[in-house]
Scaffold this motif. Structure first.
Motif, PDB file in Angstrom:
ATOM      1  N   VAL A  29     130.307  54.405 117.642  1.00  0.00           N
ATOM      2  CA  VAL A  29     131.291  55.250 116.940  1.00  0.00           C
ATOM      3  C   VAL A  29     130.630  56.499 116.374  1.00  0.00           C
ATOM      4  O   VAL A  29     131.161  57.609 116.428  1.00  0.00           O
ATOM      5  N   SER A  30     129.457  56.340 115.818  1.00  0.00           N
ATOM      6  CA  SER A  30     128.739  57.480 115.230  1.00  0.00           C
ATOM      7  C   SER A  30     128.379  58.519 116.298  1.00  0.00           C
ATOM      8  O   SER A  30     128.549  59.725 116.095  1.00  0.00           O
ATOM      9  N   VAL A  32     129.791  58.985 119.279  1.00  0.00           N
ATOM     10  CA  VAL A  32     131.014  59.629 119.775  1.00  0.00           C
ATOM     11  C   VAL A  32     131.529  60.663 118.781  1.00  0.00           C
ATOM     12  O   VAL A  32     131.943  61.771 119.150  1.00  0.00           O
ATOM     13  N   SER A  33     131.526  60.322 117.516  1.00  0.00           N
ATOM     14  CA  SER A  33     131.998  61.252 116.481  1.00  0.00           C
ATOM     15  C   SER A  33     131.142  62.514 116.460  1.00  0.00           C
ATOM     16  O   SER A  33     131.652  63.639 116.351  1.00  0.00           O
ATOM     17  N   LEU A  34     129.825  62.349 116.558  1.00  0.00           N
ATOM     18  CA  LEU A  34     128.925  63.494 116.544  1.00  0.00           C
ATOM     19  C   LEU A  34     129.173  64.412 117.744  1.00  0.00           C
ATOM     20  O   LEU A  34     129.200  65.641 117.602  1.00  0.00           O
ATOM     21  N   LEU A  36     131.968  64.709 119.444  1.00  0.00           N
ATOM     22  CA  LEU A  36     133.245  65.393 119.248  1.00  0.00           C
ATOM     23  C   LEU A  36     133.122  66.565 118.287  1.00  0.00           C
ATOM     24  O   LEU A  36     133.674  67.646 118.507  1.00  0.00           O
ATOM     25  N   ILE A  37     132.383  66.361 117.202  1.00  0.00           N
ATOM     26  CA  ILE A  37     132.204  67.435 116.206  1.00  0.00           C
ATOM     27  C   ILE A  37     131.472  68.618 116.830  1.00  0.00           C
ATOM     28  O   ILE A  37     131.853  69.783 116.641  1.00  0.00           O
ATOM     29  N   SER A  39     131.330  69.429 119.995  1.00  0.00           N
ATOM     30  CA  SER A  39     132.204  70.045 121.005  1.00  0.00           C
ATOM     31  C   SER A  39     133.208  70.987 120.361  1.00  0.00           C
ATOM     32  O   SER A  39     133.430  72.115 120.824  1.00  0.00           O
TER      33      SER A  39
END
Length: 425
Positions: A29-30, A32-34, A36-37, A39
């Motif tokens: 999750v971490s 993927v979140s990073l 996305l941020i 991008s």
């Protein structure tokens, strides 16, 4: 009551299987979140950069007219929107051949021309006065001051700044800069020390001596190259629309450059291959189809060039009501004589004093005859005119050299050879 051992065991076994999965989920999750941020951040940065480039690159005339590839800034003009020649955003002017187009204040030009002294006037037309001036860096320049009350003055001013700030040819007069200070409109050009072709042909005197045959040939070629550049190499195509002797300036060694682009029209304005425009007031050098309909093509410039070529050949003005009947209009008088060898020699300007080659004269007469044809389709392209004149000029320059025979006189136009054949027969 003691707990059921079997149940307790099952619970412990279940807990043992679940707990090790939690750290893996957290890590995934971490990550993927990073991603996305990052991008989203990159997309925002790219959008801002594209938006900034779009703003700098956009400079259009209000109303959807001509697109200006070099947005010229007006520092002190309250009637020009957004400090740009055609509206839009401010941008550095396009670079000229040598120094780049500069912006001058009215005060600077007052100092350069000694407060626009009458003693410094070197040209006076219907829409402007031209002064000789010395710029602050010592450069001698021609300062063209447009009259305020001219209806089409603003359009002419903008057209000259736009075209000459981005066109690069040694056969066009160079624009040093401009002034759009409040209501003042001035253009600063390179100074051409030998005046205009008009002065040499029709007003010779102590200041300007008559042109010899060789000078006339070179001037004809320089002018042809200028129009060829405008028609074939400028993007979009430029139709000068006002080509005449007064707009041909002579520099050192009488090399010619074309000037005055205030009435010029760009090819982007074409309607079905033609352009609908206001016809200039001058007569005698305007193509018949242009004078009658107001529509023109590059062949209209070719006709005007033919008239100037006739002036170089005969020394006559386009329209002269002081001459006998039948000789008032130069083209009407000259055209039937251009295919007659004896009459062609009679047409030659007496100022040349017979110092010319008859073969060269026949070639030039044939070119002139083609250019002033009443039907536009029968006129040559300027590139063909240039190719026809080059060997004539080379022949004149090297007639006494051993390499004379290597120059082959030819033209890409069969009609040209037809005219030459008639004259030589």
């Amino acid at each position: 009551m003691p707990p059921n051992n079997h149940t307790y065991y099952d619970h412990m076994h279940s807990t043992t299987n679940i707990l090790p999965l939690n750290p893996i989920v957290i890590v995934i999750v971490s990550v993927v979140s990073l991603v996305l941020i990052l991008s989203v951040f990159l997309i925002i940065v790219m959008l801002r950069r594209l938006k900034s480039v779009g703003k700098r690159g956009s400079c259009k005339e209000s109303g959807g007219g001509i697109q200006n590839t070099s947005c010229i800034g007006f520092n002190s003009s309250p009637d020009v929107k957004a400090n740009c020649l055609y509206g839009g955003s401010m941008r550095k002017p396009a670079t000229s051949r040598h120094r780049g187009v500069q912006v001058f204040t009215y005060r600077e030009l007052e100092l350069a021309t000694d407060n626009f002294s009458e003693a410094n006037v070197i040209g006076n037309g219907g829409s402007s006065v031209v002064y000789k001036g010395v710029l602050v860096d010592g450069t001698v320049a021609a300062v063209k001051r447009l009259h305020r009350d001219r209806k089409h003055g603003e359009r002419a001013f903008r057209m000259e700044v736009d075209l000459l700030s981005r066109l690069n040819s040694p056969y066009l007069v160079e624009l040093f800069g401009y002034c759009a200070d409040q209501h003042h409109r001035l253009l600063i050009f390179e100074f051409m020390p030998n005046g205009t072709l008009q002065q040499h042909l029709h007003h010779p005197g102590s200041e300007y001596r008559p042109l010899d045959w060789g000078s006339r040939l070179r001037i004809a070629l320089d002018c042809a190259r200028a129009l060829e550049f405008l028609h074939e190499h400028a993007t979009p195509t430029v139709i000068h629309r006002d080509f005449k002797c007064t707009n041909v300036l002579l520099g050192q060694h009488l090399r010619a450059k074309v000037s005055d682009f205030g009435l010029a029209t760009m090819g982007s304005d074409k309607i079905n291959g033609q352009i609908s425009t206001r016809v200039p007031r001058s007569t005698g050098f305007i193509a018949p189809e242009y004078a009658s309909t107001g529509r023109l093509t590059t062949k209209s410039d070719v006709y005007s060039y033919g008239v100037v070529l006739l002036q170089l050949l005969t020394g006559r003005v386009p329209v002269d009501t002081k001459r006998p009947p039948g000789e008032h209009v130069l083209v009407s008088w000259a055209l039937p004589r251009l295919t007659n060898r004896d009459k062609v020699e009679e047409m030659v300007d007496p100022a040349i004093q017979g110092q010319y080659s008859k073969k060269d004269l026949i070639q030039v007469a044939a070119i002139a005859a083609m250019c002033v044809q009443p039907e536009a389709d029968y006129r040559p392209l300027m590139v063909d005119v240039v190719q026809s004149l080059i060997p004539i000029v080379k022949n004149f320059n090297s007639v006494n050299s051993p390499g004379f025979s290597r120059f082959n006189r030819r033209s890409t136009s069969p009609k040209y050879q037809q005219y030459v054949g008639k004259l030589q027969s």
